[in-house]
Design a protein around this motif. Structure first.
Motif, short mmCIF file in Angstrom:
data_model
loop_
_atom_site.label_atom_id
_atom_site.label_comp_id
_atom_site.label_asym_id
_atom_site.label_seq_id
_atom_site.Cartn_x
_atom_site.Cartn_y
_atom_site.Cartn_z
N GLY A 66 1.63 -10.33 23.35
CA GLY A 66 1.16 -9.91 22.03
C GLY A 66 -0.35 -9.96 21.91
N MET A 67 -0.94 -11.01 22.44
CA MET A 67 -2.41 -11.13 22.41
C MET A 67 -3.06 -10.03 23.26
SD MET A 67 -3.20 -13.50 20.36
CE MET A 67 -4.92 -13.75 20.75
N LEU A 68 -2.45 -9.68 24.38
CA LEU A 68 -2.97 -8.61 25.21
C LEU A 68 -2.96 -7.28 24.46
CD1 LEU A 68 -3.96 -7.67 28.01
CD2 LEU A 68 -1.56 -7.25 28.57
N VAL A 69 -1.87 -7.01 23.76
CA VAL A 69 -1.78 -5.77 22.99
C VAL A 69 -2.84 -5.75 21.89
CG1 VAL A 69 -0.31 -4.50 21.37
CG2 VAL A 69 0.64 -5.33 23.51
N ILE A 70 -3.03 -6.87 21.20
CA ILE A 70 -4.02 -6.93 20.13
C ILE A 70 -5.43 -6.72 20.70
CG2 ILE A 70 -5.14 -8.50 18.49
CD1 ILE A 70 -2.34 -9.65 17.95
N CYS A 71 -5.74 -7.34 21.83
CA CYS A 71 -7.06 -7.16 22.44
C CYS A 71 -7.28 -5.71 22.88
CB CYS A 71 -7.22 -8.10 23.63
SG CYS A 71 -7.38 -9.83 23.16
N LEU A 72 -6.25 -5.09 23.43
CA LEU A 72 -6.38 -3.68 23.82
C LEU A 72 -6.60 -2.79 22.62
CD1 LEU A 72 -3.68 -3.39 26.64
CD2 LEU A 72 -6.16 -3.34 26.89
N LEU A 73 -5.91 -3.06 21.51
CA LEU A 73 -6.10 -2.25 20.30
C LEU A 73 -7.49 -2.44 19.72
CD1 LEU A 73 -2.64 -2.65 18.54
CD2 LEU A 73 -3.57 -0.62 19.65
N VAL A 74 -8.03 -3.66 19.74
CA VAL A 74 -9.39 -3.90 19.24
C VAL A 74 -10.40 -3.17 20.13
CG1 VAL A 74 -11.15 -5.69 18.95
CG2 VAL A 74 -8.84 -6.05 18.07
N ALA A 75 -10.22 -3.23 21.45
CA ALA A 75 -11.14 -2.54 22.35
C ALA A 75 -11.06 -1.02 22.15
CB ALA A 75 -10.80 -2.89 23.80
N LEU A 76 -9.87 -0.49 21.96
CA LEU A 76 -9.71 0.94 21.72
C LEU A 76 -10.36 1.35 20.41
CD1 LEU A 76 -8.48 3.61 22.65
CD2 LEU A 76 -6.41 2.97 21.40
N ALA A 77 -10.19 0.54 19.37
CA ALA A 77 -10.83 0.84 18.08
C ALA A 77 -12.34 0.81 18.22
CB ALA A 77 -10.36 -0.16 17.02
N GLY A 78 -12.88 -0.13 19.00
CA GLY A 78 -14.32 -0.19 19.23
C GLY A 78 -14.83 1.04 19.96
N LEU A 79 -14.07 1.52 20.94
CA LEU A 79 -14.48 2.71 21.67
C LEU A 79 -14.43 3.95 20.80
CD1 LEU A 79 -12.74 2.12 25.11
CD2 LEU A 79 -15.18 2.02 24.63
N LEU A 80 -13.44 4.05 19.95
CA LEU A 80 -13.29 5.23 19.10
C LEU A 80 -14.28 5.26 17.95
CD1 LEU A 80 -9.42 5.56 18.99
CD2 LEU A 80 -11.03 6.92 20.30
N ASN A 81 -14.80 4.10 17.53
CA ASN A 81 -15.73 4.05 16.41
C ASN A 81 -17.18 3.96 16.84
OD1 ASN A 81 -13.81 4.20 14.38
ND2 ASN A 81 -13.38 2.01 14.50
#
Length: 82
Positions: free
Chosen positions: A63-78
């Protein structure tokens, strides 16, 4: 008399709610099939206990891995384009 803009807005909302209802039914059906499939897996043969701390740590880590990947993806997209 009803305006054309009001009728268009009403129709847009009707399409939105119909699409949301169809999506909800599809997600519910897919979730039901997934749970039924997971119920057929032979997890008891592997001696995996849901109360085992190792199992809990593995689920938490995933779960923590998924959350970290989503935060990194949001950072790349913004990221601001300059």
């Amino acid at each position: 008399m009803v305006s054309a803009d009001g009728l268009k807005t009403w129709f847009d909302y009707q399409l939105l709610f119909t699409g949301l209802a169809i999506a909800f039914v599809c997600v519910t059906a897919a979730g039901s099939r997934l749970v039924a499939y997971l119920g057929t897996l032979p997890l008891t043969d592997l001696d995996i206990e849901p109360t085992d701390p190792t199992f809990a740590l593995a689920v938490t880590g995933g779960g923590m891995l998924v959350i970290c990947l989503l935060v990194a993806l949001a950072g790349l997209l913004n990221r601001d384009q300059q």
